[in-house]
Design a protein around this motif. Structure first.
Motif, PDB file in Angstrom:
ATOM      1  N   GLU A   1     -22.674  14.804   8.074  1.00  0.00           N
ATOM      2  CA  GLU A   1     -21.267  14.857   8.436  1.00  0.00           C
ATOM      3  C   GLU A   1     -20.630  13.590   7.919  1.00  0.00           C
ATOM      4  OE1 GLU A   1     -19.846  15.351  12.554  1.00  0.00           O
ATOM      5  OE2 GLU A   1     -21.469  16.825  12.647  1.00  0.00           O
ATOM      6  N   VAL A   2     -19.991  13.680   6.774  1.00  0.00           N
ATOM      7  CA  VAL A   2     -19.399  12.486   6.190  1.00  0.00           C
ATOM      8  C   VAL A   2     -18.000  12.305   6.768  1.00  0.00           C
ATOM      9  CG1 VAL A   2     -18.773  11.335   4.054  1.00  0.00           C
ATOM     10  CG2 VAL A   2     -20.724  12.896   4.088  1.00  0.00           C
ATOM     11  N   GLN A   3     -17.854  11.319   7.628  1.00  0.00           N
ATOM     12  CA  GLN A   3     -16.556  11.057   8.259  1.00  0.00           C
ATOM     13  C   GLN A   3     -15.735  10.110   7.412  1.00  0.00           C
ATOM     14  OE1 GLN A   3     -16.287   9.856  12.431  1.00  0.00           O
ATOM     15  NE2 GLN A   3     -18.495  10.170  12.486  1.00  0.00           N
ATOM     16  N   ILE A   4     -14.525  10.492   7.119  1.00  0.00           N
ATOM     17  CA  ILE A   4     -13.643   9.600   6.377  1.00  0.00           C
ATOM     18  C   ILE A   4     -12.586   9.051   7.310  1.00  0.00           C
ATOM     19  CG2 ILE A   4     -11.981   9.415   4.505  1.00  0.00           C
ATOM     20  CD1 ILE A   4     -13.570  11.419   2.963  1.00  0.00           C
ATOM     21  N   LEU A   5     -12.600   7.732   7.475  1.00  0.00           N
ATOM     22  CA  LEU A   5     -11.642   7.082   8.347  1.00  0.00           C
ATOM     23  C   LEU A   5     -10.769   6.195   7.472  1.00  0.00           C
ATOM     24  CD1 LEU A   5     -14.469   6.020  10.769  1.00  0.00           C
ATOM     25  CD2 LEU A   5     -12.904   7.903  11.196  1.00  0.00           C
ATOM     26  N   GLY A   6      -9.571   6.651   7.193  1.00  0.00           N
ATOM     27  CA  GLY A   6      -8.678   5.872   6.346  1.00  0.00           C
ATOM     28  C   GLY A   6      -8.343   4.565   7.033  1.00  0.00           C
ATOM     29  N   VAL A   7      -8.323   3.498   6.288  1.00  0.00           N
ATOM     30  CA  VAL A   7      -7.963   2.210   6.859  1.00  0.00           C
ATOM     31  C   VAL A   7      -6.554   1.869   6.418  1.00  0.00           C
ATOM     32  CG1 VAL A   7      -8.519  -0.244   6.883  1.00  0.00           C
ATOM     33  CG2 VAL A   7     -10.342   1.444   6.940  1.00  0.00           C
ATOM     34  N   ASP A   8      -6.276   2.238   5.174  1.00  0.00           N
ATOM     35  CA  ASP A   8      -4.985   1.940   4.590  1.00  0.00           C
ATOM     36  C   ASP A   8      -4.299   3.251   4.223  1.00  0.00           C
ATOM     37  OD1 ASP A   8      -3.328  -0.128   3.995  1.00  0.00           O
ATOM     38  OD2 ASP A   8      -4.768  -1.089   2.640  1.00  0.00           O
ATOM     39  N   ASN A   9      -3.030   3.190   3.981  1.00  0.00           N
ATOM     40  CA  ASN A   9      -2.306   4.348   3.492  1.00  0.00           C
ATOM     41  C   ASN A   9      -2.635   4.534   2.011  1.00  0.00           C
ATOM     42  OD1 ASN A   9      -0.536   6.260   2.720  1.00  0.00           O
ATOM     43  ND2 ASN A   9       1.298   5.159   3.351  1.00  0.00           N
ATOM     44  N   LEU A  10      -3.274   5.631   1.688  1.00  0.00           N
ATOM     45  CA  LEU A  10      -3.751   5.790   0.314  1.00  0.00           C
ATOM     46  C   LEU A  10      -2.670   6.272  -0.666  1.00  0.00           C
ATOM     47  CD1 LEU A  10      -7.341   7.126   0.976  1.00  0.00           C
ATOM     48  CD2 LEU A  10      -6.704   4.935  -0.030  1.00  0.00           C
ATOM     49  N   ASP A  11      -1.446   6.376  -0.196  1.00  0.00           N
ATOM     50  CA  ASP A  11      -0.370   6.764  -1.118  1.00  0.00           C
ATOM     51  C   ASP A  11      -0.250   5.798  -2.292  1.00  0.00           C
ATOM     52  OD1 ASP A  11       0.351   9.044   0.181  1.00  0.00           O
ATOM     53  OD2 ASP A  11       1.819   8.054   1.479  1.00  0.00           O
ATOM     54  N   ASN A  12      -0.689   4.564  -2.075  1.00  0.00           N
ATOM     55  CA  ASN A  12      -0.569   3.605  -3.187  1.00  0.00           C
ATOM     56  C   ASN A  12      -1.580   3.807  -4.303  1.00  0.00           C
ATOM     57  OD1 ASN A  12      -1.886   2.866  -0.885  1.00  0.00           O
ATOM     58  ND2 ASN A  12      -1.273   0.731  -0.904  1.00  0.00           N
ATOM     59  N   ILE A  13      -2.422   4.838  -4.226  1.00  0.00           N
ATOM     60  CA  ILE A  13      -3.268   5.127  -5.393  1.00  0.00           C
ATOM     61  C   ILE A  13      -2.635   6.201  -6.290  1.00  0.00           C
ATOM     62  CG2 ILE A  13      -5.371   4.496  -4.115  1.00  0.00           C
ATOM     63  CD1 ILE A  13      -6.185   7.486  -4.255  1.00  0.00           C
ATOM     64  N   THR A  14      -1.567   6.783  -5.846  1.00  0.00           N
ATOM     65  CA  THR A  14      -0.910   7.836  -6.627  1.00  0.00           C
ATOM     66  C   THR A  14      -0.477   7.316  -8.002  1.00  0.00           C
ATOM     67  OG1 THR A  14      -0.142   8.841  -4.588  1.00  0.00           O
ATOM     68  CG2 THR A  14       0.953   9.542  -6.612  1.00  0.00           C
ATOM     69  N   GLY A  15      -0.942   8.004  -9.031  1.00  0.00           N
ATOM     70  CA  GLY A  15      -0.575   7.628 -10.402  1.00  0.00           C
ATOM     71  C   GLY A  15      -1.282   6.390 -10.932  1.00  0.00           C
TER      72      GLY A  15
END
Ligand code: PRP
Ligand code: MN
Ligand code: MG
Length: 199
Positions: free
Chosen positions: A91-105
């Motif tokens: 069960e790979v749990q992904i817990l975002g720490v930061d807002n990943l919108d800044n990887i867009t593009g």
């Protein structure tokens, strides 16, 4: 080896000096490949990836002083967790720490400590798709030759290691051994002492 781990380890698999040399090489390769990018987002996979991430970025920073086409880097973190004892819980749990919108593009470099079964990385890559990064590359300090592997291979690999459970250099066994400089093999005594059940 610190005194508090003396009895819990089988042997040193990769001494810290060797890790340091390898990390520098990887930094060179990465700088060459991303030399013409306008911006790079380095994404650290916590917790295991933190040490490799910090050391790799230090090396890149040093290299950037001497090269013509230096690349600005921003950093982000994501927490992914699946292991209890030496077994993946699947069960790979992904817990975002930061807002990943800044990887867009953006060009993204994922920095991971170890690819074992490959499940974590495959799951993470899938998760990142929704943010529409421009290009994603993965570096992992270690890749284990595991029977149950998904076959996933990172773009930049530090060391290929045999199928033994390793700790140190931020790799853990139930949160222990991250404070160990070398990459070592845990022994049966250590596994028992720090087993999830024993805590
Ligand atoms: C470990 C390791 C990788 C992953 C690799 O993380 O740091 O992220 O497992 O295993 P896989 O290829 O079999 O999926 P863990 O779940 O122990 O979390 P941690 O980084 O916080 O220790
Ligand atoms: Mn991890
Ligand atoms: Mg772990």
């Amino acid at each position: 080896i610190p005194k508090h781990y003396e009895d819990d380890l089988e042997d040193i698999m990769i001494p810290s000096g060797l890790i340091d040399d390898r990390v520098e090489r990887l930094a060179r390769n990465i700088c060459q490949d991303f030399g013409h990018a306008d911006h790079l987002v380095a994404l650290c996979v916590l917790k295991g990836g933190y040490k490799f991430f910090a050391d790799l970025l230090d090396k890149i920073k040093q290299l950037n002083r001497n090269i013509e086409h230096s690349v600005p880097i921003s950093i982000d973190f994501i927490r992914v967790k699946s292991y209890v004892d030496d077994q993946t819980s699947d069960e790979v749990q992904i817990l975002g720490v930061d807002n990943l919108d800044n990887i867009t593009g953006k060009n993204v470099l994922i920095v991971e400590d170890i690819v074992d079964t490959g499940k974590t990385m495959e799951r993470l890559l899938k998760h990142l798709e929704q943010y529409k990064p421009k290009r994603v590359r993965v570096t992992s300090l270690l890749v284990k030759r595991t029977k149950g592997s998904t076959g996933y291979r990172p773009d930049y690999i530090g060391f290929e290691i045999p199928c033994r459970f390793v700790v140190g250099y931020a790799l853990d066994y139930n949160e222990h051994f991250r404070d160990l400089g070398h990459i070592c093999v845990i022994n049966e005594k250590g596994k028992k002492k720090y087993a999830a059940e024993a805590m």
